[in-house]
Design an enzyme around this catalytic site. Structure first.
Site, mmCIF file in Angstrom:
data_model
loop_
_atom_site.group_PDB
_atom_site.id
_atom_site.type_symbol
_atom_site.label_atom_id
_atom_site.label_comp_id
_atom_site.label_asym_id
_atom_site.label_seq_id
_atom_site.Cartn_x
_atom_site.Cartn_y
_atom_site.Cartn_z
ATOM 1 C CB CYS A 23 -0.904 -0.065 1.235
ATOM 2 S SG CYS A 23 -1.627 1.483 1.748
ATOM 3 C CB CYS A 26 0.489 1.721 4.135
ATOM 4 S SG CYS A 26 -1.208 1.147 4.007
#
Length: 98
Positions: A23, A26
């Site tokens: 991600c 993230c």
């Protein structure tokens, strides 16, 4: 799972970062979390949970997108946010519960 349950029973706020290795947002949150951790020190904990490794926890807390942050204190979920968040806003949110 039991360790996680014990961890969120803390009298101090525990911010859980539900993330995934793949991600992008993230990864973008990593320096933000480090900055907030540096500012709060021992007053709060920040814990990272990989949703791909801990699918049970991700399901239990209804994580539908990453990153998702949940703030716990005394085992109670006090605040939840999905997506990128600025360090100032995150720090102020956690400080409300210290």
């Amino acid at each position: 799972m039991e360790k996680f349950e014990a961890l969120i029973q803390s009298k101090s706020p525990v911010l859980v970062d539900f993330f995934a290795e793949w991600c992008g947002p993230c990864k973008a949150m990593k320096p933000v979390l480090e900055e907030v951790k540096g500012q709060l020190g021992e007053k709060a904990r920040i814990v990272k949970i990989d949703v791909d490794k801990f699918e049970e926890l991700a399901q239990k807390y209804r994580i539908q997108s990453v990153p998702t942050f949940i703030l716990f204190k005394n085992g109670e979920s006090l605040w939840k946010h999905s997506g990128i968040i600025q360090s100032k806003e995150l720090k102020e949110t956690i400080e409300q519960y210290i």
